[in-house]
Write a protein that holds these residues in place. Structure first.
Motif, PDB file in Angstrom:
ATOM      1  N   GLY A 168     111.908  67.257  45.393  1.00 29.96           N
ATOM      2  CA  GLY A 168     111.730  66.873  46.786  1.00 29.96           C
ATOM      3  C   GLY A 168     110.300  66.631  47.228  1.00 29.96           C
ATOM      4  O   GLY A 168     110.067  66.307  48.399  1.00 29.96           O
ATOM      5  N   SER A 169     109.340  66.775  46.346  1.00 30.46           N
ATOM      6  CA  SER A 169     107.951  66.468  46.711  1.00 30.46           C
ATOM      7  C   SER A 169     107.802  64.966  46.894  1.00 30.46           C
ATOM      8  O   SER A 169     108.377  64.187  46.137  1.00 30.46           O
ATOM      9  CB  SER A 169     107.000  66.954  45.626  1.00 30.46           C
ATOM     10  N   THR A 170     107.011  64.570  47.893  1.00 32.39           N
ATOM     11  CA  THR A 170     106.903  63.155  48.228  1.00 32.39           C
ATOM     12  C   THR A 170     105.461  62.657  48.170  1.00 32.39           C
ATOM     13  O   THR A 170     104.508  63.416  48.383  1.00 32.39           O
ATOM     14  CB  THR A 170     107.469  62.877  49.627  1.00 32.39           C
ATOM     15  N   ILE A 171     105.345  61.374  47.913  1.00 26.22           N
ATOM     16  CA  ILE A 171     104.065  60.660  47.932  1.00 26.22           C
ATOM     17  C   ILE A 171     104.305  59.349  48.659  1.00 26.22           C
ATOM     18  O   ILE A 171     105.329  58.692  48.432  1.00 26.22           O
ATOM     19  CB  ILE A 171     103.556  60.378  46.506  1.00 26.22           C
ATOM     20  N   TYR A 172     103.363  58.982  49.534  1.00 26.21           N
ATOM     21  CA  TYR A 172     103.489  57.738  50.278  1.00 26.21           C
ATOM     22  C   TYR A 172     102.222  56.881  50.120  1.00 26.21           C
ATOM     23  O   TYR A 172     101.114  57.396  49.992  1.00 26.21           O
ATOM     24  CB  TYR A 172     103.691  58.012  51.770  1.00 26.21           C
ATOM     25  N   ALA A 173     102.423  55.582  50.158  1.00 31.86           N
ATOM     26  CA  ALA A 173     101.280  54.686  50.254  1.00 31.86           C
ATOM     27  C   ALA A 173     100.609  54.919  51.605  1.00 31.86           C
ATOM     28  O   ALA A 173     101.280  55.195  52.608  1.00 31.86           O
ATOM     29  CB  ALA A 173     101.743  53.237  50.135  1.00 31.86           C
ATOM     30  N   ASP A 174      99.299  54.794  51.635  1.00 35.52           N
ATOM     31  CA  ASP A 174      98.568  55.016  52.892  1.00 35.52           C
ATOM     32  C   ASP A 174      99.077  54.105  54.001  1.00 35.52           C
ATOM     33  O   ASP A 174      99.123  54.490  55.172  1.00 35.52           O
ATOM     34  CB  ASP A 174      97.070  54.780  52.679  1.00 35.52           C
ATOM     35  N   SER A 175      99.473  52.904  53.638  1.00 40.55           N
ATOM     36  CA  SER A 175      99.877  51.913  54.635  1.00 40.55           C
ATOM     37  C   SER A 175     101.181  52.272  55.350  1.00 40.55           C
ATOM     38  O   SER A 175     101.487  51.699  56.398  1.00 40.55           O
ATOM     39  CB  SER A 175     100.024  50.535  53.981  1.00 40.55           C
TER      40      SER A 175
END
Length: 114
Positions: free
Chosen positions: A54-61
């Motif tokens: 469930g850990s998440t990473i997002y693009a800055d945009s």
């Protein structure tokens, strides 16, 4: 492993869309899943990634506007997209990592009009 996206379409700037991706086939255990996008004339870019835990990473945009989630029991991954911008227009595809292999869906078109 087959991945099928749904939920794309045409929306006005400021609107919302929810993308869904269903995994099927001979699946033992799906690890990470995520969404990437490719706009015309541009390289594919990561949008959001979610681990099996469930850990998440997002693009800055897209931080603060998009939310990725998954339902392991249903083998689904979702992308809730809010406050959409014209520059979010692209083909969005989901991916899944399973037993060291990456699988990708065909993609779904998201078009944001001004």
């Amino acid at each position: 492993v087959q991945l099928a996206e749904s939920g794309g379409g045409l929306v006005q700037a400021g609107g919302s869309l929810r993308l869904s991706c269903a995994a099927s086939g001979s699946i033992f255990s799906i690890d990470d899943m995520g969404w990437s996008r490719q706009a015309p004339g541009k390289q594919r870019e990561l949008v959001a990634h979610i681990s099996s835990g469930g850990s998440t990473i997002y693009a800055d945009s897209v931080k603060g506007r998009f939310t990725i989630s998954r339902d392991n029991a249903k083998r689904m991954v979702y992308l809730q997209m809010n406050s959409l911008k014209v520059e979010d227009t692209a083909v969005y595809s989901c991916y899944a990592n399973e037993a060291g292999q990456r699988y990708r869906g065909q993609g779904t078109q998201v078009t944001v009009s001004s």
